[in-house]
Design a protein around this motif. Structure first.
Motif, PDB file in Angstrom:
ATOM      1  N   VAL A 109       0.837  -1.206   0.000  1.00 32.00           N
ATOM      2  CA  VAL A 109       0.000   0.000   0.000  1.00 32.00           C
ATOM      3  C   VAL A 109       0.869   1.252   0.000  1.00 32.00           C
ATOM      4  O   VAL A 109       0.626   2.198  -0.750  1.00 32.00           O
ATOM      5  N   LEU A 110       1.908   1.258   0.839  1.00 32.52           N
ATOM      6  CA  LEU A 110       2.779   2.435   0.886  1.00 32.52           C
ATOM      7  C   LEU A 110       3.584   2.608  -0.404  1.00 32.52           C
ATOM      8  O   LEU A 110       3.891   3.735  -0.798  1.00 32.52           O
ATOM      9  N   GLN A 111       3.900   1.525  -1.090  1.00 33.98           N
ATOM     10  CA  GLN A 111       4.565   1.652  -2.394  1.00 33.98           C
ATOM     11  C   GLN A 111       3.643   2.345  -3.391  1.00 33.98           C
ATOM     12  O   GLN A 111       4.095   3.141  -4.213  1.00 33.98           O
ATOM     13  N   LEU A 112       2.344   2.061  -3.310  1.00 35.47           N
ATOM     14  CA  LEU A 112       1.377   2.713  -4.193  1.00 35.47           C
ATOM     15  C   LEU A 112       1.155   4.170  -3.808  1.00 35.47           C
ATOM     16  O   LEU A 112       1.075   5.046  -4.664  1.00 35.47           O
ATOM     17  N   LEU A 113       1.021   4.425  -2.498  1.00 28.42           N
ATOM     18  CA  LEU A 113       0.719   5.779  -2.030  1.00 28.42           C
ATOM     19  C   LEU A 113       1.939   6.692  -1.993  1.00 28.42           C
ATOM     20  O   LEU A 113       1.793   7.910  -2.051  1.00 28.42           O
ATOM     21  N   CYS A 114       3.119   6.113  -1.872  1.00 20.41           N
ATOM     22  CA  CYS A 114       4.364   6.888  -1.727  1.00 20.41           C
ATOM     23  C   CYS A 114       5.413   6.383  -2.710  1.00 20.41           C
ATOM     24  O   CYS A 114       6.485   5.912  -2.300  1.00 20.41           O
ATOM     25  N   PRO A 115       5.143   6.488  -4.009  1.00 19.43           N
ATOM     26  CA  PRO A 115       6.101   5.948  -4.970  1.00 19.43           C
ATOM     27  C   PRO A 115       7.453   6.651  -4.860  1.00 19.43           C
ATOM     28  O   PRO A 115       7.530   7.858  -4.681  1.00 19.43           O
ATOM     29  N   GLY A 116       8.504   5.839  -4.951  1.00 19.71           N
ATOM     30  CA  GLY A 116       9.860   6.378  -4.908  1.00 19.71           C
ATOM     31  C   GLY A 116      10.399   6.669  -3.520  1.00 19.71           C
ATOM     32  O   GLY A 116      11.553   7.060  -3.382  1.00 19.71           O
ATOM     33  N   VAL A 117       9.578   6.499  -2.494  1.00 21.16           N
ATOM     34  CA  VAL A 117      10.041   6.750  -1.128  1.00 21.16           C
ATOM     35  C   VAL A 117      10.678   5.473  -0.593  1.00 21.16           C
ATOM     36  O   VAL A 117      10.063   4.400  -0.643  1.00 21.16           O
ATOM     37  N   PRO A 118      11.916   5.554  -0.089  1.00 26.50           N
ATOM     38  CA  PRO A 118      12.553   4.349   0.459  1.00 26.50           C
ATOM     39  C   PRO A 118      11.740   3.789   1.623  1.00 26.50           C
ATOM     40  O   PRO A 118      11.315   4.531   2.498  1.00 26.50           O
ATOM     41  N   HIS A 119      11.528   2.493   1.599  1.00 30.19           N
ATOM     42  CA  HIS A 119      10.773   1.819   2.668  1.00 30.19           C
ATOM     43  C   HIS A 119      11.472   0.501   2.957  1.00 30.19           C
ATOM     44  O   HIS A 119      11.539  -0.375   2.103  1.00 30.19           O
ATOM     45  N   VAL A 120      11.983   0.374   4.169  1.00 32.36           N
ATOM     46  CA  VAL A 120      12.673  -0.844   4.575  1.00 32.36           C
ATOM     47  C   VAL A 120      11.882  -1.499   5.687  1.00 32.36           C
ATOM     48  O   VAL A 120      11.534  -0.855   6.679  1.00 32.36           O
ATOM     49  N   GLN A 121      11.583  -2.778   5.521  1.00 30.48           N
ATOM     50  CA  GLN A 121      10.904  -3.550   6.550  1.00 30.48           C
ATOM     51  C   GLN A 121      11.866  -4.585   7.105  1.00 30.48           C
ATOM     52  O   GLN A 121      12.288  -5.483   6.381  1.00 30.48           O
ATOM     53  N   TYR A 122      12.229  -4.424   8.350  1.00 30.34           N
ATOM     54  CA  TYR A 122      13.022  -5.412   9.086  1.00 30.34           C
ATOM     55  C   TYR A 122      12.446  -5.513  10.482  1.00 30.34           C
ATOM     56  O   TYR A 122      11.974  -4.519  11.039  1.00 30.34           O
ATOM     57  N   ARG A 123      12.572  -6.661  11.059  1.00 32.05           N
ATOM     58  CA  ARG A 123      12.214  -6.808  12.466  1.00 32.05           C
ATOM     59  C   ARG A 123      13.116  -5.913  13.315  1.00 32.05           C
ATOM     60  O   ARG A 123      12.672  -5.311  14.285  1.00 32.05           O
ATOM     61  N   ASP A 124      14.378  -5.791  12.922  1.00 30.96           N
ATOM     62  CA  ASP A 124      15.338  -4.922  13.599  1.00 30.96           C
ATOM     63  C   ASP A 124      15.207  -3.522  13.007  1.00 30.96           C
ATOM     64  O   ASP A 124      15.787  -3.201  11.968  1.00 30.96           O
ATOM     65  N   ARG A 125      14.425  -2.672  13.658  1.00 33.67           N
ATOM     66  CA  ARG A 125      14.170  -1.346  13.117  1.00 33.67           C
ATOM     67  C   ARG A 125      15.393  -0.437  13.164  1.00 33.67           C
ATOM     68  O   ARG A 125      15.504   0.490  12.374  1.00 33.67           O
ATOM     69  N   VAL A 126      16.331  -0.718  14.057  1.00 33.62           N
ATOM     70  CA  VAL A 126      17.577   0.054  14.076  1.00 33.62           C
ATOM     71  C   VAL A 126      18.351  -0.203  12.773  1.00 33.62           C
ATOM     72  O   VAL A 126      18.818   0.728  12.121  1.00 33.62           O
ATOM     73  N   ALA A 127      18.466  -1.465  12.381  1.00 27.94           N
ATOM     74  CA  ALA A 127      19.154  -1.795  11.123  1.00 27.94           C
ATOM     75  C   ALA A 127      18.413  -1.166   9.941  1.00 27.94           C
ATOM     76  O   ALA A 127      19.036  -0.654   9.010  1.00 27.94           O
ATOM     77  N   ALA A 128      17.087  -1.194   9.974  1.00 25.04           N
ATOM     78  CA  ALA A 128      16.306  -0.602   8.901  1.00 25.04           C
ATOM     79  C   ALA A 128      16.525   0.912   8.850  1.00 25.04           C
ATOM     80  O   ALA A 128      16.681   1.486   7.769  1.00 25.04           O
ATOM     81  N   ALA A 129      16.554   1.561  10.002  1.00 22.52           N
ATOM     82  CA  ALA A 129      16.790   3.010  10.040  1.00 22.52           C
ATOM     83  C   ALA A 129      18.172   3.343   9.501  1.00 22.52           C
ATOM     84  O   ALA A 129      18.338   4.329   8.758  1.00 22.52           O
ATOM     85  N   ARG A 130      19.154   2.532   9.832  1.00 20.22           N
ATOM     86  CA  ARG A 130      20.496   2.758   9.302  1.00 20.22           C
ATOM     87  C   ARG A 130      20.498   2.656   7.770  1.00 20.22           C
ATOM     88  O   ARG A 130      21.122   3.445   7.079  1.00 20.22           O
ATOM     89  N   GLU A 131      19.815   1.643   7.262  1.00 16.73           N
ATOM     90  CA  GLU A 131      19.782   1.449   5.807  1.00 16.73           C
ATOM     91  C   GLU A 131      19.062   2.604   5.099  1.00 16.73           C
ATOM     92  O   GLU A 131      19.563   3.128   4.099  1.00 16.73           O
ATOM     93  N   VAL A 132      17.919   3.022   5.637  1.00 17.37           N
ATOM     94  CA  VAL A 132      17.176   4.113   5.010  1.00 17.37           C
ATOM     95  C   VAL A 132      17.969   5.413   5.090  1.00 17.37           C
ATOM     96  O   VAL A 132      18.083   6.141   4.104  1.00 17.37           O
ATOM     97  N   SER A 133      18.588   5.697   6.233  1.00 14.41           N
ATOM     98  CA  SER A 133      19.312   6.962   6.375  1.00 14.41           C
ATOM     99  C   SER A 133      20.587   6.976   5.532  1.00 14.41           C
ATOM    100  O   SER A 133      21.055   8.035   5.147  1.00 14.41           O
ATOM    101  N   ALA A 134      21.111   5.787   5.212  1.00 13.30           N
ATOM    102  CA  ALA A 134      22.294   5.707   4.347  1.00 13.30           C
ATOM    103  C   ALA A 134      21.925   5.737   2.873  1.00 13.30           C
ATOM    104  O   ALA A 134      22.787   5.714   2.011  1.00 13.30           O
ATOM    105  N   GLY A 135      20.613   5.747   2.594  1.00 12.79           N
ATOM    106  CA  GLY A 135      20.164   5.783   1.209  1.00 12.79           C
ATOM    107  C   GLY A 135      20.173   4.436   0.540  1.00 12.79           C
ATOM    108  O   GLY A 135      20.123   4.344  -0.677  1.00 12.79           O
TER     109      GLY A 135
END
Length: 137
Positions: A109-135
């Motif tokens: 749903v978020l891919q449809l509503l927010c095209p082109g916005v990086p979205h990372v799903q991990y159980r470890d949200r710290v790792a996901a935040a690192r990945e998104v903030s690093a681009g």
């Protein structure tokens, strides 16, 4: 237990004994959970656990219940408002109940509503935040 049964369980004062016992058990469990959370928080306070500080500002969208409370549309609205103001938001989520390699319904749903916005799903949200903030999303 569905929501109606749960609400009935916690609200009826003159119910059968099994409901009174269940409420008492839930009360004990809530106190135990509260104790565990106090210990956990104290570990952060004294430095035994480290707090992750994201290199970018973070907006957390959450609720005590799962599903159907409007978190996903709220995230899409926040993304749009941030983009209108010149920001480049990214989305981090836990990724509950993924039914396929395509991700769960929230991701799709978020891919449809927010095209082109990086979205990372991990159980470890710290790792996901690192990945998104690093681009890297």
């Amino acid at each position: 237990m569905n929501e109606d049964a749960f609400l009935k369980l916690i609200s009826e004062h003159n119910g059968p004994i099994d409901r009174r016992l269940m409420r008492g058990l839930l009360r004990l469990l809530s106190r135990a959970y509260g104790g565990v959370m106090r210990v956990r928080n104290r570990m952060f306070d004294i430095g035994l656990r480290r707090v992750f500080e994201a290199p970018v500002p973070v907006i957390s969208v959450g609720n005590l219940t799962t599903g159907g409370t409007g978190k996903t549309p709220m995230v899409a609205l926040l993304v749009r408002l941030l983009q209108e103001r010149g920001f480049r938001p990214g989305i981090v989520s836990r990724g509950y109940r993924s039914l396929s390699e395509d991700g769960n319904d929230e991701l799709r749903v978020l891919q449809l509503l927010c095209p082109g916005v990086p979205h990372v799903q991990y159980r470890d949200r710290v790792a996901a935040a690192r990945e998104v903030s690093a681009g890297g999303a």
